[in-house]
Scaffold this motif. Structure first.
Motif, PDB file in Angstrom:
ATOM      1  N   ALA A   1       0.828  -1.206   0.000  1.00 46.42           N
ATOM      2  CA  ALA A   1       0.000   0.000   0.000  1.00 46.42           C
ATOM      3  C   ALA A   1       0.864   1.257   0.000  1.00 46.42           C
ATOM      4  N   ALA A   2       1.908   1.240   0.795  1.00 44.88           N
ATOM      5  CA  ALA A   2       2.818   2.384   0.836  1.00 44.88           C
ATOM      6  C   ALA A   2       3.451   2.619  -0.530  1.00 44.88           C
ATOM      7  N   ALA A   3       3.865   1.540  -1.184  1.00 44.85           N
ATOM      8  CA  ALA A   3       4.454   1.664  -2.511  1.00 44.85           C
ATOM      9  C   ALA A   3       3.433   2.199  -3.514  1.00 44.85           C
ATOM     10  N   SER A   4       2.175   1.803  -3.371  1.00 49.91           N
ATOM     11  CA  SER A   4       1.121   2.292  -4.264  1.00 49.91           C
ATOM     12  C   SER A   4       0.906   3.789  -4.096  1.00 49.91           C
ATOM     13  N   VAL A   5       0.971   4.263  -2.868  1.00 50.88           N
ATOM     14  CA  VAL A   5       0.797   5.693  -2.611  1.00 50.88           C
ATOM     15  C   VAL A   5       1.877   6.504  -3.321  1.00 50.88           C
TER      16      VAL A   5
ATOM     17  N   GLY B   1       0.263  20.757   4.061  1.00 49.68           N
ATOM     18  CA  GLY B   1       0.212  21.759   3.017  1.00 49.68           C
ATOM     19  C   GLY B   1      -1.182  21.952   2.439  1.00 49.68           C
ATOM     20  N   SER B   2      -1.267  22.819   1.439  1.00 52.93           N
ATOM     21  CA  SER B   2      -2.564  23.214   0.897  1.00 52.93           C
ATOM     22  C   SER B   2      -3.301  22.085   0.192  1.00 52.93           C
ATOM     23  N   ALA B   3      -2.562  21.069  -0.288  1.00 53.39           N
ATOM     24  CA  ALA B   3      -3.195  19.956  -0.998  1.00 53.39           C
ATOM     25  C   ALA B   3      -3.436  18.754  -0.095  1.00 53.39           C
ATOM     26  N   ALA B   4      -3.273  18.919   1.209  1.00 51.86           N
ATOM     27  CA  ALA B   4      -3.341  17.781   2.124  1.00 51.86           C
ATOM     28  C   ALA B   4      -4.669  17.037   2.034  1.00 51.86           C
ATOM     29  N   ALA B   5      -5.774  17.763   2.047  1.00 52.00           N
ATOM     30  CA  ALA B   5      -7.085  17.119   2.047  1.00 52.00           C
ATOM     31  C   ALA B   5      -7.316  16.322   0.766  1.00 52.00           C
ATOM     32  N   ALA B   6      -6.986  16.911  -0.371  1.00 50.79           N
ATOM     33  CA  ALA B   6      -7.192  16.228  -1.652  1.00 50.79           C
ATOM     34  C   ALA B   6      -6.279  15.012  -1.776  1.00 50.79           C
ATOM     35  N   ASP B   7      -5.029  15.153  -1.359  1.00 50.28           N
ATOM     36  CA  ASP B   7      -4.090  14.031  -1.460  1.00 50.28           C
ATOM     37  C   ASP B   7      -4.519  12.870  -0.567  1.00 50.28           C
ATOM     38  N   ALA B   8      -4.999  13.187   0.619  1.00 45.60           N
ATOM     39  CA  ALA B   8      -5.450  12.130   1.523  1.00 45.60           C
ATOM     40  C   ALA B   8      -6.628  11.364   0.919  1.00 45.60           C
ATOM     41  N   GLU B   9      -7.543  12.074   0.300  1.00 40.83           N
ATOM     42  CA  GLU B   9      -8.686  11.410  -0.325  1.00 40.83           C
ATOM     43  C   GLU B   9      -8.243  10.510  -1.476  1.00 40.83           C
ATOM     44  N   ARG B  10      -7.217  10.922  -2.190  1.00 40.04           N
ATOM     45  CA  ARG B  10      -6.685  10.086  -3.276  1.00 40.04           C
ATOM     46  C   ARG B  10      -5.995   8.843  -2.740  1.00 40.04           C
ATOM     47  N   ALA B  11      -5.409   8.955  -1.548  1.00 38.55           N
ATOM     48  CA  ALA B  11      -4.667   7.820  -0.987  1.00 38.55           C
ATOM     49  C   ALA B  11      -5.580   6.731  -0.449  1.00 38.55           C
ATOM     50  N   LEU B  12      -6.759   7.102   0.025  1.00 39.82           N
ATOM     51  CA  LEU B  12      -7.644   6.127   0.681  1.00 39.82           C
ATOM     52  C   LEU B  12      -7.973   4.907  -0.180  1.00 39.82           C
ATOM     53  N   PRO B  13      -8.390   5.069  -1.454  1.00 43.32           N
ATOM     54  CA  PRO B  13      -8.689   3.869  -2.241  1.00 43.32           C
ATOM     55  C   PRO B  13      -7.456   3.029  -2.558  1.00 43.32           C
ATOM     56  N   LEU B  14      -6.304   3.645  -2.625  1.00 47.08           N
ATOM     57  CA  LEU B  14      -5.067   2.884  -2.853  1.00 47.08           C
ATOM     58  C   LEU B  14      -4.772   1.979  -1.668  1.00 47.08           C
ATOM     59  N   ILE B  15      -5.017   2.492  -0.477  1.00 49.88           N
ATOM     60  CA  ILE B  15      -4.800   1.704   0.738  1.00 49.88           C
ATOM     61  C   ILE B  15      -5.824   0.578   0.825  1.00 49.88           C
TER      62      ILE B  15
END
Length: 466
Positions: free
Chosen positions: A234-238, A297-311
């Protein structure tokens, strides 16, 4: 007049020959204890005292072991028999903070966290973030090119160093680098000294890059996995998705169990949401792994949402939080890893790195190696950059043969997977026997010759690295 008499004559109270103090500098946080007793401990408070020490040592050909806070994990600053231990821990001032130029000028003994305490008043911070930041000195961070929890996004110490003041083996003072953002005049001697572990010179000052504090808050993801290989995948996918978390840390089941025992199960459960850790010792199957991913940073919320399905795609059960206090609580759990192990016995703390895509294979290999040699190897990883810390817990005054055999196999596996023997702790004494395996004959010879250019008498930290 002997070398010791000269030291006492020229440096006076800065020199100690008290047995207890000499005993104390024979070891560091690795647990390795040097044989014999150092000749003297010099606690320098100025560049001039460092220069005088090196001139005397060069004249009498006495070995010198540079030392900072003594928090190393590879035996690199341990005082050896008959050596002068030259401590710069008392050189701990911040000489300048320049918000306009984005830099700070410091002495080497300043503690990492104390530098950041001063910088925050200017809306700035020093990015290198070793787990030991509350006790390790910036000079030591530079000497080992320390990494830490934030380096996947913000870089290791080398990226934060603009210039250095270094006392050479014969006592000369060398200034390297610059105060400008750009600067490519001549060879990059600053980068050469970063990570040189006191074998080329004694760092007595540094100009370091400082950054504006991130704006926009943080988003933290805590994810539970059935096994550590899935968490590593999962970490590698992120990272493969071109996301760059500020922090991405992976704790395996043995690590979580030990941390829970040390801090209290309620503390760990409150922070991570991982329950029933206390039942692991009774024979039940513990949680396989815990992955902490934090964006800033300013993109934190969007990046976190992108990471969830990868995990989730790798079998992770995740929860997302925007609470900074909760994120700090999770980081505190991670930083409790080493104290938790130390509370159970002696610990050989290791440090390898592999390409991020090979982390699942490395974790699988660690489990197999531990089973084959009959040793437990709790492992934590800076999953954002592929840097793993396998740890061996043992009893007694010396590392058992079974542990060294397992460590040898572990190092060879990291190299086979395209990795390295050390991502951030350095070579020191503990990794010397494997150094040539990674460097190769030509590089090993050239690096040995390079050391001889800066230290022709071989007095700077002999027996360490080369």
């Amino acid at each position: 007049m002997s070398a010791l008499e000269r030291l006492l004559s020229e440096l006076g109270d800065a020199v100690s020959v008290e047995a207890a103090r000499l005993q104390a500098v024979r070891t560091d946080k690795s647990g390795w204890v040097a044989e014999g007793l150092p000749l003297a401990l010099v606690e320098a408070t100025s560049v001039q005292q460092v220069q005088a020490t090196m001139r005397i040592a060069s004249e009498y050909r006495v070995p010198v072991v540079p030392r900072g806070a003594g928090t190393g994990l590879a035996g690199g600053a341990n005082g050896t028999n008959g050596a002068i231990v030259l401590s710069v821990a008392r050189m701990n001032r911040i000489l300048e903070i320049s918000p306009q130029d984005g830099l700070a000028v410091i002495e080497p003994g300043i503690i990492n966290a104390e530098l950041n305490d001063a910088l925050v008043q200017h809306g700035l911070w020093f990015a290198p973030d070793p787990a030991s930041k509350a006790i390790s000195s910036v000079g030591g961070n530079i000497a080992t090119n320390a990494g830490g929890l934030l380096c996947a996004k913000y870089g290791v110490t080398r990226e934060a160093v603009l210039g250095l003041s270094v006392v050479l083996a014969d006592g000369r003072l060398l200034e390297t680098g610059h105060r400008t953002v750009k600067g490519v005049t001549g060879y990059d001697l600053t980068a050469l000294f970063v990570g040189s572990e006191g074998t080329l010179g004694v760092i007595v000052g540094a100009t370091v890059r400082v950054l504006p504090l991130p704006e926009g808050g943080v988003r933290t993801i805590g994810a539970v996995f059935p096994d550590v290989e899935s968490a590593a995948a999962a970490a590698a996918s992120v990272t493969a998705a071109h996301l760059r978390p500020a922090v991405m840390e992976l704790l395996d089941a043995p690590s979580l169990t030990l941390i829970s025992a040390h801090l209290g199960a309620d503390v760990v459960e409150a922070a991570t949401g991982v329950g029933a850790l206390e039942t692991a010792a009774a024979g039940s199957t513990p949680i396989g792994a815990y992955l902490l991913v934090q964006f800033d940073g300013s993109a934190a919320a969007a990046d976190a949402e992108r990471a969830l399905p990868l995990i989730a795609a790798e079998g992770g059960s995740a929860r997302l939080s925007s609470d900074e206090a909760e994120g700090e609580a999770l980081l505190a759990i991670r930083r409790a890893f080493h104290p938790s192990l130390a509370a159970t016995g002696e610990v050989l703390i290791e440090d390898v790195a592999v390409p991020r895509s090979r982390m699942p294979e490395m974790f699988r290999a660690i489990e197999e190696i531990g089973a084959r040699h009959g040793v437990s190897i709790p492992t934590v990883a800076h999953a954002g950059d592929g840097n793993l810390h396998p740890n061996f817990i043992y009893t007694g005054d010396t590392v058992p043969d079974a542990v060294w055999a397992a460590a040898d196999e572990l190092f060879q596996t990291a190299l086979r997977l395209g990795g390295t023997l050390t991502g951030e702790h350095g070579v020191g004494v503990l990794k010397r026997r494997w150094l040539a395996d990674e460097l190769g004959e030509t590089s090993f010879k050239l690096q040995s010759e390079l050391k001889a250019v800066f230290d022709p008498l071989g007095i700077l930290n002999p027996g360490k690295v080369f």
